[in-house]
Design an enzyme around this catalytic site. Structure first.
Site, PDB file in Angstrom:
ATOM      1  N   ASP A   8      -9.273  -7.973   8.829  1.00 41.27           N
ATOM      2  CA  ASP A   8      -9.446  -6.481   8.184  1.00 41.27           C
ATOM      3  C   ASP A   8     -10.191  -6.758   6.841  1.00 41.27           C
ATOM      4  O   ASP A   8     -11.010  -6.098   6.469  1.00 41.27           O
ATOM      5  CB  ASP A   8      -8.389  -5.701   8.335  1.00 41.27           C
ATOM      6  CG  ASP A   8      -7.870  -4.772   9.800  1.00 41.27           C
ATOM      7  OD1 ASP A   8      -8.770  -5.144  10.646  1.00 41.27           O
ATOM      8  OD2 ASP A   8      -6.959  -4.352   9.910  1.00 41.27           O
TER       9      ASP A   8
ATOM     10  N   GLU B   2      -7.310   2.379   0.410  1.00 38.80           N
ATOM     11  CA  GLU B   2      -6.614   3.476  -0.393  1.00 38.80           C
ATOM     12  C   GLU B   2      -6.569   3.200  -1.936  1.00 38.80           C
ATOM     13  O   GLU B   2      -7.039   2.004  -2.210  1.00 38.80           O
ATOM     14  CB  GLU B   2      -4.850   3.453   0.128  1.00 38.80           C
ATOM     15  CG  GLU B   2      -4.390   2.204  -0.350  1.00 38.80           C
ATOM     16  CD  GLU B   2      -4.577   0.785   0.257  1.00 38.80           C
ATOM     17  OE1 GLU B   2      -4.725  -0.199  -0.511  1.00 38.80           O
ATOM     18  OE2 GLU B   2      -4.529   0.877   1.487  1.00 38.80           O
TER      19      GLU B   2
ATOM     20  N   ALA C 179      -2.976   1.175   7.215  1.00 39.54           N
ATOM     21  CA  ALA C 179      -2.593  -0.275   6.163  1.00 39.54           C
ATOM     22  C   ALA C 179      -1.467   0.157   5.529  1.00 39.54           C
ATOM     23  O   ALA C 179      -0.400   0.338   6.124  1.00 39.54           O
ATOM     24  CB  ALA C 179      -3.941  -0.494   5.604  1.00 39.54           C
ATOM     25  N   TYR C 180      -1.648  -0.036   4.358  1.00 42.29           N
ATOM     26  CA  TYR C 180      -0.333   0.315   3.483  1.00 42.29           C
ATOM     27  C   TYR C 180       0.242   1.522   3.578  1.00 42.29           C
ATOM     28  O   TYR C 180       1.396   1.496   3.231  1.00 42.29           O
ATOM     29  CB  TYR C 180      -0.892   0.061   1.854  1.00 42.29           C
ATOM     30  CG  TYR C 180       0.281  -0.026   0.700  1.00 42.29           C
ATOM     31  CD1 TYR C 180       1.552  -0.476   1.103  1.00 42.29           C
ATOM     32  CD2 TYR C 180      -0.298  -0.226  -0.421  1.00 42.29           C
ATOM     33  CE1 TYR C 180       2.413  -0.568   0.295  1.00 42.29           C
ATOM     34  CE2 TYR C 180       0.692  -0.302  -1.594  1.00 42.29           C
ATOM     35  CZ  TYR C 180       1.894  -0.510  -1.278  1.00 42.29           C
ATOM     36  OH  TYR C 180       2.828  -0.578  -2.240  1.00 42.29           O
TER      37      TYR C 180
END
Length: 271
Positions: free
Chosen positions: A60, A131, A172-173
């Protein structure tokens, strides 16, 4: 938004000799380098300026890297996983690449735009495909005031940090911080606290994609905070403004049986 990329309705037919219009981009790993060598020997390797599509080989992070490099061009990118998680990547296979590209579905994603203000009043702007996160710099917890569309929503959040994610970045995060997974077409942005201390039970919010978010850092000299847009970090910020940048389109290509929207739905049932 997800649609067939090269169908008759969108006016973006691929050139007949697609093998001469594919550019390859590989991560700096042996596995990705070997894959690139094998693929370019079969399909050629066009210069980026002459390519109709980019094939990214890695994980990614590789997809994010090439998308950042191509910001403003809206160049379609088809990823094949030669990394670890590969949530944004398709299954690696050397055969039938041209046919897979022709059948691929396109997902359009708009990045976030971060504007971080430092103590001297300088404003640093950076895009974020995954993000924008705010993170405490020292042992002191951060204190952050939250405004949405210029209206105060939380006068003080005491935390390790907070983030606003895109739908593509919600796995993700944001997911690691226990934020919600957001389907691509939902037009929503998850706002997720990171280790919130007060209010202890606040778990974040889902905002419309049109929302303008402002974070103001309280007691900044004592409790310094860094702002990070994907991999652009600005330290010791005083204020961070975030909104979706509708002027920028990012096009990711996925095999029809394994599109990004399907992956996001499936991820919510993974235990």
């Amino acid at each position: 938004m997800t649609a067939a990329l090269f169908g008759a309705d969108d006016g973006r037919d691929l050139p007949h000799d697609l093998a001469g219009r594919i550019a390859f981009h590989a991560a700096s790993t042996d596995e990705a380098a070997i894959a690139r060598a094998r693929l370019t020997s079969r399909y050629g390797d066009a210069p980026l300026e002459d390519a109709a599509v980019i094939v990214a080989l890695g994980g990614d992070g590789t997809m994010l890297e090439i998308q950042h490099r191509q910001l403003g061009r809206d160049m379609p990118v088809y990823g094949m996983n030669r990394g670890s998680v590969g949530f944004l990547m398709n299954v690696y296979r050397e055969d039938d690449l041209v046919e897979r590209l022709r059948a691929a579905l396109a997902t359009t994603v708009h990045p976030l735009r971060m504007r971080a203000t430092t103590p001297d009043g300088e404003v640093h702007s950076a895009p974020a495909i995954n993000e924008v996160s705010l993170l405490r710099e020292t042992r002191q917890a951060a204190k952050i005031r939250i405004l949405v569309d210029d209206k105060e929503r939380l006068p003080e959040l005491i935390c390790d940090g907070i983030l606003v994610a895109t739908p593509a970045g919600s796995t993700a995060y944001n997911l690691s911080a226990h934020g919600p997974i957001v389907p691509i077409g939902a037009d929503l942005l998850p706002m997720t606290p990171i280790s919130a201390f007060r209010p202890r039970r606040w778990r974040g919010a889902l905002l419309p994609s049109s929302a303008r978010v402002t974070f103001e850092i309280l007691e900044a000299p004592k409790r310094p905070v860094a702002a990070v847009a994907d991999y652009t970090e600005i330290r010791d910020v005083r204020r961070v403004d975030i909104c979706e940048d509708r002027k920028l389109n990012l096009t990711m290509l996925f095999d029809p049986d394994h599109g990004l929207s399907e992956r996001i739905i499936a991820e919510q049932f993974t235990v």
